[in-house]
Design a protein around this motif. Structure first.
Motif, PDB file in Angstrom:
ATOM      1  N   TYR A   1     -30.573  26.916 -25.595  1.00  0.00           N
ATOM      2  CA  TYR A   1     -29.962  26.616 -27.235  1.00  0.00           C
ATOM      3  C   TYR A   1     -29.106  27.657 -27.399  1.00  0.00           C
ATOM      4  O   TYR A   1     -27.966  27.432 -27.928  1.00  0.00           O
TER       5      TYR A   1
ATOM      6  N   ARG B   1     -35.930  26.476 -23.081  1.00  0.00           N
ATOM      7  CA  ARG B   1     -35.305  25.649 -24.148  1.00  0.00           C
ATOM      8  C   ARG B   1     -34.662  26.627 -25.197  1.00  0.00           C
ATOM      9  O   ARG B   1     -33.510  26.309 -25.541  1.00  0.00           O
ATOM     10  N   LYS B   2     -35.145  27.627 -25.300  1.00  0.00           N
ATOM     11  CA  LYS B   2     -34.421  28.760 -26.407  1.00  0.00           C
ATOM     12  C   LYS B   2     -33.400  29.378 -25.938  1.00  0.00           C
ATOM     13  O   LYS B   2     -32.189  29.363 -26.435  1.00  0.00           O
TER      14      LYS B   2
END
Length: 186
Positions: free
Chosen positions: A10, A6-7
């Protein structure tokens, strides 16, 4: 782990630089569609459907959509070509102003891609075909030489400002001597 993915997603997709770059590319793509509409409207003034169809086919082409999805130099090339055709098709302006504008667009376009260098010879061909211009009148026209000078200055401006981008002019590198034609073709 999922939180690392997810990081990364993003950072790679939703950061401000990536969104700004996409907005710039989308703006260039929309401008290309608008210039296509204007060019076809000027080329076929009696046909009300031709500009809409040309803009529709250009905007729904897979190439235009794919190029405006990411920030690449090709979307700006499409915009420059469409702007050149729209400027050349505008017969309300004097042709000296139109052709000088095309020389400036082609010279500035060389900062994006070298293919933009073909816009100026294409404008000269347009002069002979569409404007029924004579070679003798072209050789005597001051605007033609001013356009060539502006185009040449804008082509060599990035080379003079950042010579290492083209591996320098007249410097022995990579086992061969760099020539002007090699710099233009690079």
């Amino acid at each position: 782990p999922v939180w690392i993915l997810r990081k990364i997603l993003y950072i790679k997709v939703f950061n401000s630089f990536f969104i700004t770059a996409r907005l710039i590319a989308i703006t260039a793509g929309v401008l290309a569609i608008w210039f296509t509409f204007l060019a076809s409207k000027r080329l076929w003034p009696n046909d009300a459907r031709a500009p809409l169809w040309s803009a529709f086919f250009f905007s729904t082409s897979i190439l235009a959509i794919a190029l405006s999805a990411v920030l690449r130099h090709w979307v700006f090339s499409l915009c420059l070509v469409a702007a050149t055709i729209a400027i050349l098709a505008d017969t309300r302006k004097p042709f000296q102003k139109r052709y000088f504008s095309v020389a400036l667009i082609a010279g500035l376009g060389m900062g994006f891609t070298q293919i933009a260098g073909l816009l100026f010879p294409s404008a000269i061909a347009w002069y002979f075909v569409k404007e029924n211009g004579a070679l003798r009148a072209l050789r005597r026209a001051r605007w033609f030489y001013a356009g060539i000078c502006a185009f040449t200055a804008l082509v060599f401006l990035p080379i003079m400002l950042l010579p290492q981008g083209n591996r320098g002019i007249n410097q022995e590198k990579w086992g061969y001597q760099t020539s002007i034609s090699g710099v233009i073709a690079a």
